[in-house]
Scaffold this motif. Sequence first.
Motif, PDB file in Angstrom:
ATOM      1  N   UNK A  63      -7.677 -10.181   3.535  1.00 43.30           N
ATOM      2  CA  UNK A  63      -6.917  -8.815   3.090  1.00 43.30           C
ATOM      3  C   UNK A  63      -7.728  -7.882   2.234  1.00 43.30           C
ATOM      4  N   UNK A  64      -8.372  -6.751   2.468  1.00 45.97           N
ATOM      5  CA  UNK A  64      -9.098  -6.064   1.508  1.00 45.97           C
ATOM      6  C   UNK A  64      -8.141  -5.432   0.359  1.00 45.97           C
ATOM      7  N   UNK A  65      -8.757  -5.418  -0.738  1.00 45.24           N
ATOM      8  CA  UNK A  65      -8.192  -4.780  -1.977  1.00 45.24           C
ATOM      9  C   UNK A  65      -7.716  -3.276  -1.616  1.00 45.24           C
ATOM     10  N   UNK A  66      -6.525  -2.968  -2.541  1.00 44.54           N
ATOM     11  CA  UNK A  66      -6.415  -1.356  -2.471  1.00 44.54           C
ATOM     12  C   UNK A  66      -7.472  -0.712  -3.376  1.00 44.54           C
ATOM     13  N   UNK A  67      -7.573   0.667  -3.302  1.00 40.27           N
ATOM     14  CA  UNK A  67      -8.553   1.511  -3.955  1.00 40.27           C
ATOM     15  C   UNK A  67      -8.408   0.928  -5.541  1.00 40.27           C
ATOM     16  N   UNK A  75       4.288  -5.730  13.534  1.00 40.87           N
ATOM     17  CA  UNK A  75       3.357  -6.446  12.820  1.00 40.87           C
ATOM     18  C   UNK A  75       2.019  -5.667  12.372  1.00 40.87           C
ATOM     19  N   UNK A  76       2.241  -4.188  12.397  1.00 38.24           N
ATOM     20  CA  UNK A  76       1.283  -3.211  11.963  1.00 38.24           C
ATOM     21  C   UNK A  76       1.185  -3.169  10.215  1.00 38.24           C
ATOM     22  N   UNK A  77       2.368  -3.089   9.728  1.00 40.92           N
ATOM     23  CA  UNK A  77       2.490  -2.834   8.274  1.00 40.92           C
ATOM     24  C   UNK A  77       2.756  -4.244   7.571  1.00 40.92           C
ATOM     25  N   UNK A  78       1.835  -4.337   6.444  1.00 43.84           N
ATOM     26  CA  UNK A  78       2.501  -5.464   5.402  1.00 43.84           C
ATOM     27  C   UNK A  78       2.955  -4.851   4.132  1.00 43.84           C
ATOM     28  N   UNK A  79       3.791  -5.476   3.722  1.00 47.66           N
ATOM     29  CA  UNK A  79       4.140  -5.406   2.328  1.00 47.66           C
ATOM     30  C   UNK A  79       4.190  -6.236   1.379  1.00 47.66           C
ATOM     31  N   UNK A  80       3.900  -6.029   0.051  1.00 48.50           N
ATOM     32  CA  UNK A  80       3.888  -7.134  -0.703  1.00 48.50           C
ATOM     33  C   UNK A  80       4.342  -6.687  -2.205  1.00 48.50           C
ATOM     34  N   UNK A  81       5.309  -7.282  -2.775  1.00 49.27           N
ATOM     35  CA  UNK A  81       5.693  -6.972  -4.156  1.00 49.27           C
ATOM     36  C   UNK A  81       5.454  -8.022  -5.209  1.00 49.27           C
ATOM     37  N   UNK A  82       5.179  -7.722  -6.398  1.00 50.39           N
ATOM     38  CA  UNK A  82       4.770  -8.565  -7.478  1.00 50.39           C
ATOM     39  C   UNK A  82       5.939  -8.439  -8.496  1.00 50.39           C
ATOM     40  N   UNK A  99       1.476  -1.639   0.255  1.00 50.61           N
ATOM     41  CA  UNK A  99       1.660  -1.641   1.782  1.00 50.61           C
ATOM     42  C   UNK A  99       0.125  -1.445   2.342  1.00 50.61           C
ATOM     43  N   UNK A 100      -0.158  -2.292   3.524  1.00 49.91           N
ATOM     44  CA  UNK A 100      -1.347  -2.380   4.025  1.00 49.91           C
ATOM     45  C   UNK A 100      -1.213  -2.086   5.594  1.00 49.91           C
ATOM     46  N   UNK A 101      -2.014  -1.308   6.398  1.00 49.99           N
ATOM     47  CA  UNK A 101      -1.768  -0.784   7.806  1.00 49.99           C
ATOM     48  C   UNK A 101      -2.728  -1.423   8.417  1.00 49.99           C
ATOM     49  N   UNK A 102      -2.614  -2.129   9.534  1.00 51.63           N
ATOM     50  CA  UNK A 102      -3.480  -2.750  10.538  1.00 51.63           C
ATOM     51  C   UNK A 102      -3.954  -1.620  11.162  1.00 51.63           C
TER      52      UNK A 102
END
Length: 199
Positions: free
Chosen positions: A157-161, A178-185, A192-195
Motif C-alpha cells: 500500500x503506497x504512502x500518502x504524500x 472494496x474501492x476505498x480503504x480507510x485507516x485510523x491511528x 483514505x486510499x482509493x483503488x
Amino acid sequence: QAWADCVAPLLTTQPHHQLPSAAAGRSVDCLYSPQTDLFYVSDRKGRIHRIRGHDADLRADDLQSRQPPGAVMALSNARGGQKRGVQMAVASISTADRQIDIYKVEGQYYGTRPHKSVIAAYPVRGLALHQDADVVAVASGYRPSLYDWRNEKMIDVPSHEGGDHWAPLTCISLSADGRYLAAGDEAGCISVWEDQVPR
C-alpha cells in the motif's frame, strides 16, 4: 431523533450473557454474522465465543483461541460471500502472534479450523475483509497492509504524500465495493486510499 423514536419501541431486552470466568472479565471485539445468525465475541484471553441472540445459548471456545490480550475479527460482505463462500478473519492483537486465520462457513457454522492463514509483517490492531477478492486489510504499524491470503503474499500500500501515519494504526475498514480503504491511528488521524484499478 425521528429514527430513534421509531426504532426504540422495537428494541427489547434479550437474555444476559456472561463470559466464562476464564475470559478475564472483559470482551475485546464483537461482531454479528448474518449468514449464521450468531454473534462472535473475543475476550482478553484470546478465546472466541459464539452467542445466539434470541436465547441464552453461549458456546465458549467456538474457534481456535489466540494469544492474550485478545483477538480482533472481520467478516466478508454478503455479496462476496454469495460467490466464494462467507469468510471470517481472526487475529490476535499480541505482539508475539501475527498470524491471521481465515475461516469459512461450513453448514450452519464457521469451521473449527482455519481454511487459510497468513503472517502479518507487524502486530495486528484491526482487520477488514475484501468482498470480491481473497484479500484481508490489516491495521498494523504506521501504514495499512493488504494480504492475498489465498496466495499468502503481501500487497504493498503506497504512502500518502505526507508519508506514513505518525502514530500506530488502531482500526481499518473497506468500502462496500472494496474501492476505498480507510485507516485510523492513535492520534486521531484518518487516511483514505482509493483503488485505481479499472473495474
